[in-house]
Design a protein around this motif. Sequence first.
Motif, mmCIF file in Angstrom:
data_model
loop_
_atom_site.group_PDB
_atom_site.id
_atom_site.type_symbol
_atom_site.label_atom_id
_atom_site.label_comp_id
_atom_site.label_asym_id
_atom_site.label_seq_id
_atom_site.Cartn_x
_atom_site.Cartn_y
_atom_site.Cartn_z
ATOM 1 N N ASP A 44 0.816 -1.214 0.000
ATOM 2 C CA ASP A 44 0.000 0.000 0.000
ATOM 3 C C ASP A 44 0.849 1.262 0.000
ATOM 4 O O ASP A 44 1.711 1.450 0.837
ATOM 5 N N ALA A 116 -3.331 -7.846 -6.771
ATOM 6 C CA ALA A 116 -4.525 -6.988 -6.861
ATOM 7 C C ALA A 116 -4.120 -5.557 -7.197
ATOM 8 O O ALA A 116 -4.772 -4.890 -8.016
ATOM 9 N N THR A 117 -3.032 -5.089 -6.605
ATOM 10 C CA THR A 117 -2.559 -3.728 -6.888
ATOM 11 C C THR A 117 -2.133 -3.597 -8.348
ATOM 12 O O THR A 117 -2.514 -2.648 -9.041
ATOM 13 N N THR A 119 -3.121 -5.355 -10.844
ATOM 14 C CA THR A 119 -4.278 -5.472 -11.718
ATOM 15 C C THR A 119 -5.084 -4.175 -11.728
ATOM 16 O O THR A 119 -5.511 -3.701 -12.785
ATOM 17 N N THR A 120 -5.283 -3.593 -10.549
ATOM 18 C CA THR A 120 -6.041 -2.343 -10.486
ATOM 19 C C THR A 120 -5.270 -1.213 -11.155
ATOM 20 O O THR A 120 -5.848 -0.421 -11.907
ATOM 21 N N ALA A 122 -3.306 -1.571 -13.560
ATOM 22 C CA ALA A 122 -3.378 -1.843 -14.998
ATOM 23 C C ALA A 122 -4.653 -1.277 -15.622
ATOM 24 O O ALA A 122 -4.690 -0.966 -16.809
ATOM 25 N N LEU A 123 -5.707 -1.150 -14.818
ATOM 26 C CA LEU A 123 -6.984 -0.649 -15.334
ATOM 27 C C LEU A 123 -6.994 0.864 -15.482
ATOM 28 O O LEU A 123 -7.859 1.422 -16.148
ATOM 29 N N GLN A 124 -6.084 1.539 -14.789
ATOM 30 C CA GLN A 124 -6.092 3.001 -14.784
ATOM 31 C C GLN A 124 -5.211 3.542 -15.913
ATOM 32 O O GLN A 124 -4.394 2.830 -16.474
ATOM 33 N N GLU A 125 -5.379 4.815 -16.195
ATOM 34 C CA GLU A 125 -4.461 5.477 -17.118
ATOM 35 C C GLU A 125 -3.078 5.540 -16.461
ATOM 36 O O GLU A 125 -2.939 5.406 -15.257
ATOM 37 N N ASP A 126 -2.072 5.771 -17.256
ATOM 38 C CA ASP A 126 -0.752 6.136 -16.723
ATOM 39 C C ASP A 126 -0.030 5.040 -15.959
ATOM 40 O O ASP A 126 0.822 5.338 -15.114
ATOM 41 N N HIS A 127 -0.378 3.784 -16.204
ATOM 42 C CA HIS A 127 0.424 2.693 -15.658
ATOM 43 C C HIS A 127 0.755 1.708 -16.774
ATOM 44 O O HIS A 127 0.377 0.541 -16.709
ATOM 45 N N ARG A 131 -0.047 -2.345 -17.045
ATOM 46 C CA ARG A 131 -1.076 -2.745 -18.010
ATOM 47 C C ARG A 131 -0.552 -3.796 -18.979
ATOM 48 O O ARG A 131 -1.184 -4.831 -19.212
ATOM 49 N N ARG A 135 -2.056 -7.529 -18.858
ATOM 50 C CA ARG A 135 -2.806 -7.954 -20.048
ATOM 51 C C ARG A 135 -2.162 -9.179 -20.697
ATOM 52 O O ARG A 135 -2.848 -10.143 -21.038
ATOM 53 N N PHE A 138 -2.788 -12.265 -18.486
ATOM 54 C CA PHE A 138 -4.134 -12.819 -18.681
ATOM 55 C C PHE A 138 -4.214 -13.579 -20.002
ATOM 56 O O PHE A 138 -4.788 -14.662 -20.076
ATOM 57 N N ASP B 44 -7.643 7.229 -10.948
ATOM 58 C CA ASP B 44 -6.231 6.998 -10.658
ATOM 59 C C ASP B 44 -5.589 8.177 -9.942
ATOM 60 O O ASP B 44 -5.657 9.314 -10.373
ATOM 61 N N ARG B 113 -13.648 0.701 -12.834
ATOM 62 C CA ARG B 113 -12.312 1.026 -12.317
ATOM 63 C C ARG B 113 -12.392 1.504 -10.872
ATOM 64 O O ARG B 113 -11.549 1.153 -10.046
ATOM 65 N N ALA B 116 -12.814 -1.456 -8.714
ATOM 66 C CA ALA B 116 -11.544 -2.181 -8.572
ATOM 67 C C ALA B 116 -10.628 -1.458 -7.591
ATOM 68 O O ALA B 116 -9.944 -2.082 -6.773
ATOM 69 N N THR B 120 -9.239 -3.079 -4.144
ATOM 70 C CA THR B 120 -7.808 -3.226 -3.870
ATOM 71 C C THR B 120 -7.410 -2.431 -2.630
ATOM 72 O O THR B 120 -6.653 -2.917 -1.790
ATOM 73 N N LEU B 123 -8.056 -4.258 0.496
ATOM 74 C CA LEU B 123 -7.147 -5.359 0.835
ATOM 75 C C LEU B 123 -5.904 -4.868 1.581
ATOM 76 O O LEU B 123 -5.190 -5.658 2.185
ATOM 77 N N GLN B 124 -5.620 -3.575 1.481
ATOM 78 C CA GLN B 124 -4.386 -3.048 2.065
ATOM 79 C C GLN B 124 -4.656 -2.570 3.496
ATOM 80 O O GLN B 124 -5.796 -2.391 3.893
ATOM 81 N N LEU B 183 -12.062 -5.175 -19.195
ATOM 82 C CA LEU B 183 -11.550 -3.799 -19.257
ATOM 83 C C LEU B 183 -10.166 -3.771 -19.905
ATOM 84 O O LEU B 183 -9.820 -2.830 -20.619
ATOM 85 N N LEU B 184 -9.373 -4.806 -19.641
ATOM 86 C CA LEU B 184 -8.005 -4.842 -20.164
ATOM 87 C C LEU B 184 -7.953 -5.313 -21.607
ATOM 88 O O LEU B 184 -6.983 -5.049 -22.310
ATOM 89 N N ASP B 185 -8.972 -6.024 -22.040
ATOM 90 C CA ASP B 185 -8.908 -6.694 -23.335
ATOM 91 C C ASP B 185 -10.318 -6.877 -23.899
ATOM 92 O O ASP B 185 -10.794 -7.994 -24.076
#
Lengths: 207, 207
Positions: A44, A116-117, A119-120, A122-127, A131, A135, A138, B44, B113, B116, B120, B123-124, B183-185
């Motif tokens: 975290d 989990a971190t 993956t989350t 990866a869903l956002q912009e700017d990572h 991502r 991806r 998976f 994000d 998002r 998610a 996440t 979990l922290q 979301l990723l694919d």
Amino acid sequence: MTETGASVTGEPDASGRGPYAKGVARRRQIIESAIAEFAERGVDGTSLRTLGEAIGVSHATLRHYFASRDELLVEVYRAHEERDPADSPSDRGAVEVMTASADINRAIPGLVRLYATLTTDALQEDHPASREFIRERFRAVREDLARRIRDGQASGRIASDIDATDAAALVIAASDGLQVQWLLDPDEVDVRRALTLLERLLPGSAG
Amino acid sequence: MTETGASVTGEPDASGRGPYAKGVARRRQIIESAIAEFAERGVDGTSLRTLGEAIGVSHATLRHYFASRDELLVEVYRAHEERDPADSPSDRGAVEVMTASADINRAIPGLVRLYATLTTDALQEDHPASREFIRERFRAVREDLARRIRDGQASGRIASDIDATDAAALVIAASDGLQVQWLLDPDEVDVRRALTLLERLLPGSAG
């Protein structure tokens, strides 16, 4: 588990030859320390700086080996998966593979949180690094499980009219989602039992 | 969809009576703006400060209505779920309910998002508000779906020896995990088709 030892403040692995090998060993040591740190305390709010403090490596050193926090997290997770691969002979069923992997994860909740971190993120912009890694991961796991499901169909264990890729995505989703519910409520959610139910259901009308 | 309007810089809803009602209306306006912001741009790195800038509300005002970033995120998600409840008459099956909910979510990836992120965070360490909300939400949804599964067992549609709580956890996990993969694919993963497969499988040996 960590043959290279938990301390990364000492000299690189003596087996390294020349500066390149030393760099590789040093990078590996940092990753091992980060795995130990994440397994215990989770990820975290981890910046490269706070992680460096936790494992006793200067921020400048970390920046030398990893371009960003995301790159370090990805490398840590990749190293964890390579070190503790779920034992998955190619004739093992799709759900069985995920159950074995979930069994391993249950002993190291910090790594489930790291996943989990990633993956989350990866869903956002700017990572982009997260991502790309998640991806591709998976895609690779879906492909592997779909192959196992097609094998099950070929041998008559699984109904032939089930779409193997849909089923693969479903099995991964079930495993990932159950681990999240379990982390939040370990007395209420039993990952292994729920995956065993899926294994019973998956044959569809065959079997 | 947003009856209270997207702008939160104007006066509170004129229907409010007295300072308390004004405060409630203002808080509601902020939440609606945040939903619109998250739906479009995601969550994000959102701090209370950056979110305030995005929706044109001062940091002091946000702090007046929300104790923390987590509390705002939780309230935004809660408001979203109350506003767009999955249409779920009590005789609808467990998988059907999650499929309907996933159909709604597909139109607003920013909210998936946000979900998610909340999960996440939960979990922290150090995210008690998110943890409490998400854990209770999982418990409530598991209970609701388990009831539907027991109904299905009572009417002979679902095998009677399936554990309803395990099956409920499995259905939620599948739905959550599939939405992440989608979301990723989006071209590779079809949430509705994979959930339809689960619906076909869930009866087990009954049906």
